[in-house]
Design a protein around this motif. Structure first.
Motif, short mmCIF file in Angstrom:
data_model
loop_
_atom_site.label_atom_id
_atom_site.label_comp_id
_atom_site.label_asym_id
_atom_site.label_seq_id
_atom_site.Cartn_x
_atom_site.Cartn_y
_atom_site.Cartn_z
N PRO A 105 0.84 -1.20 0.00
CA PRO A 105 0.00 0.00 0.00
C PRO A 105 0.87 1.25 0.00
O PRO A 105 2.03 1.23 0.42
CB PRO A 105 -0.80 -0.11 1.30
N ALA A 106 0.31 2.37 -0.45
CA ALA A 106 1.06 3.62 -0.46
C ALA A 106 0.10 4.79 -0.54
O ALA A 106 -0.98 4.70 -1.12
CB ALA A 106 2.04 3.66 -1.63
N SER A 107 0.52 5.92 0.05
CA SER A 107 -0.26 7.15 0.03
C SER A 107 0.63 8.29 -0.44
O SER A 107 1.73 8.49 0.08
CB SER A 107 -0.80 7.48 1.43
N VAL A 108 0.14 9.06 -1.43
CA VAL A 108 0.94 10.10 -2.06
C VAL A 108 0.10 11.37 -2.22
O VAL A 108 -1.09 11.29 -2.51
CB VAL A 108 1.45 9.63 -3.45
N LEU A 109 0.73 12.52 -2.04
CA LEU A 109 0.13 13.79 -2.43
C LEU A 109 0.75 14.22 -3.75
O LEU A 109 1.95 14.04 -3.98
CB LEU A 109 0.40 14.88 -1.38
N VAL A 110 -0.06 14.81 -4.62
CA VAL A 110 0.40 15.32 -5.91
C VAL A 110 0.13 16.82 -5.94
O VAL A 110 -0.98 17.27 -5.65
CB VAL A 110 -0.34 14.64 -7.08
N LEU A 111 1.14 17.61 -6.30
CA LEU A 111 0.97 19.06 -6.42
C LEU A 111 0.78 19.40 -7.89
O LEU A 111 1.67 19.14 -8.72
CB LEU A 111 2.17 19.80 -5.84
N ASP A 112 -0.36 19.98 -8.21
CA ASP A 112 -0.71 20.34 -9.58
C ASP A 112 -0.75 21.86 -9.72
O ASP A 112 -1.73 22.50 -9.33
CB ASP A 112 -2.08 19.73 -9.93
#
Length: 271
Positions: free
Chosen positions: A124-131
């Motif tokens: 499992p993994a959790s990521v934030l993406v900056l757009d």
């Protein structure tokens, strides 16, 4: 061994029998470049930071040169000379480099492809993406919040988001050096790569279902958009859905750094 070779930037590509070929880590994805005399001296004074090298413009002489070279000598950091123009190009800032920069090793920074390859197919993994988040202070605060919440990564595209510079580092209170930064050309390309690796990707924007009530899969990325315009169209059309934070008391929205902090800790809570 493959991971060691990648970290040292020794190989052009690494082939694992169970995985596709993974590109080597370029210097831009291994180092955070600090520029300006005071920031460089602060980096050299911090024994917890691994400074790879210092580059001084040929025009830098006198007391400033002696102070920096002495600090570098104490740490065993090599000092290189370059033209003032070359230093400006490497620093990416023509006004504030003061003829000096240092490359600081960012141990958790990696190309997104390398991160996904190392992740494998099941973890499992959790990521934030900056757009298109454009304010360096917001970028720094988001790196700090995501690192504090123990997220696996923060995707900072090379285009559309500020580089990790002294303003970002200051806003992160120095956490930027150890943050799990993931790099790729654009947020849209990063989402495509994460989709292929089994991630579900949700944009955070007004009008969506509540993030606090949503069912989230084991591999999830949450996308934070521009401070004024929100998600870009290229990113919005790639999202699996839109989620939002519930608002009360007539408040329409939160600052992107505040929203990102809430999202990061909601992902932590789900673990």
């Amino acid at each position: 061994m493959a991971a060691i070779l990648r970290a040292r930037g020794i190989v052009a590509a690494v082939t694992d029998p169970d995985r596709s070929t993974v590109p080597a880590v370029s210097p831009k994805d291994r180092f955070i470049t600090v520029y300006g005399r005071k920031p460089v001296l602060e980096a050299l004074a911090d024994d917890d930071l691994h400074v790879d090298k210092v580059i001084l413009a040929e025009s830098v002489r006198g007391g400033g040169e002696r102070e920096i070279t002495a600090a570098a000598r104490r740490r065993g950091v090599p000092v290189q000379r370059a033209s003032a123009q070359r230093v400006k190009v490497l620093a990416g800032n023509g006004r504030h480099d003061q003829g000096v920069l240092a490359d600081v090793v960012a141990p958790r920074m990696a190309p997104l492809e390398v991160f996904l390859s190392d992740l494998g197919t099941r973890r499992p993994a959790s990521v934030l993406v900056l757009d298109a988040v454009t304010n360096p202070a917001n970028v720094g605060m988001l790196l700090r919040s995501a690192t504090a919440a123990g997220l696996d990564g923060v995707l900072l595209p090379r285009r559309g988001v500020p580089a990790i510079d002294p303003l970002v580092i200051k806003a992160s209170a120095g956490v930027a050096f150890s943050a799990p930064v993931l790099r790729c050309p654009t947020a849209a390309e990063g989402i495509d790569l994460m989709h292929r690796a089994g991630f579900s990707v949700f944009g955070l924007d007004a009008g969506g279902d509540s993030l606090l009530d949503a069912g989230l899969p084991p591999r999830v990325a949450l996308v934070l958009g521009n401070e004024t315009d929100g998600l870009t169209e290229a990113v919005r059309e790639r999202c699996d859905g839109i989620l939002s934070l519930p608002m009360f008391g007539g408040v329409e929205s939160l600052n992107v750094a505040s929203a990102g902090a809430v999202a990061a800790y909601e992902l932590l809570r789900r673990r």
